[in-house]
Design an enzyme around this catalytic site. Structure first.
Site, PDB file in Angstrom:
ATOM      1  NE  ARG A  91       2.607  -4.666  -4.785  1.00 57.62           N
ATOM      2  CZ  ARG A  91       1.870  -3.580  -4.638  1.00 57.62           C
ATOM      3  NH1 ARG A  91       1.904  -2.886  -3.516  1.00 57.62           N
ATOM      4  NH2 ARG A  91       1.071  -3.166  -5.608  1.00 57.62           N
ATOM      5  CG  ASN A 137       5.744  -3.335  -5.903  1.00 56.01           C
ATOM      6  OD1 ASN A 137       5.996  -4.525  -5.884  1.00 56.01           O
ATOM      7  ND2 ASN A 137       4.745  -2.842  -6.612  1.00 56.01           N
TER       8      ASN A 137
END
Length: 94
Positions: free
Chosen positions: A21, A39
């Site tokens: 990320r 996520n």
């Protein structure tokens, strides 16, 4: 001529616990792309990206590689009409 676009990405593989990320956020910001990355509970990652289509395509190519330790199996791409509702690129949570 560049065109403004949006893409929703669903990324599977070893993409959690490896800084994916943060990698995505850094690369998107470098390219001037707005949106978010998060996520998912199944171990995958979802991305919403808005910007110039060429820049989004560049981001997708970088996400296919990902950071050290990541292994991307698939990236499903759904092109959308841009909504223009993001000012930055953010890391969000479930």
């Amino acid at each position: 001529m560049k065109q403004t676009a949006a893409a929703e990405l669903h990324i599977t593989g070893l993409v959690q616990g490896v800084g994916y990320r943060y990698f995505c956020s850094r690369e998107a910001s470098r390219l001037g792309i707005t949106g978010w990355v998060k996520n998912l509970s199944d171990g995958s990652v979802r991305v919403m990206a808005e910007g110039e289509r060429q820049d989004i395509e560049t981001l997708i190519e970088r996400l296919r590689v990902g950071p050290f330790g990541a292994h991307v199996d698939t990236i499903e791409i759904t092109w959308r009409s841009p909504g223009g509702c993001y000012d930055t690129f953010a890391i969000t949570h479930y």
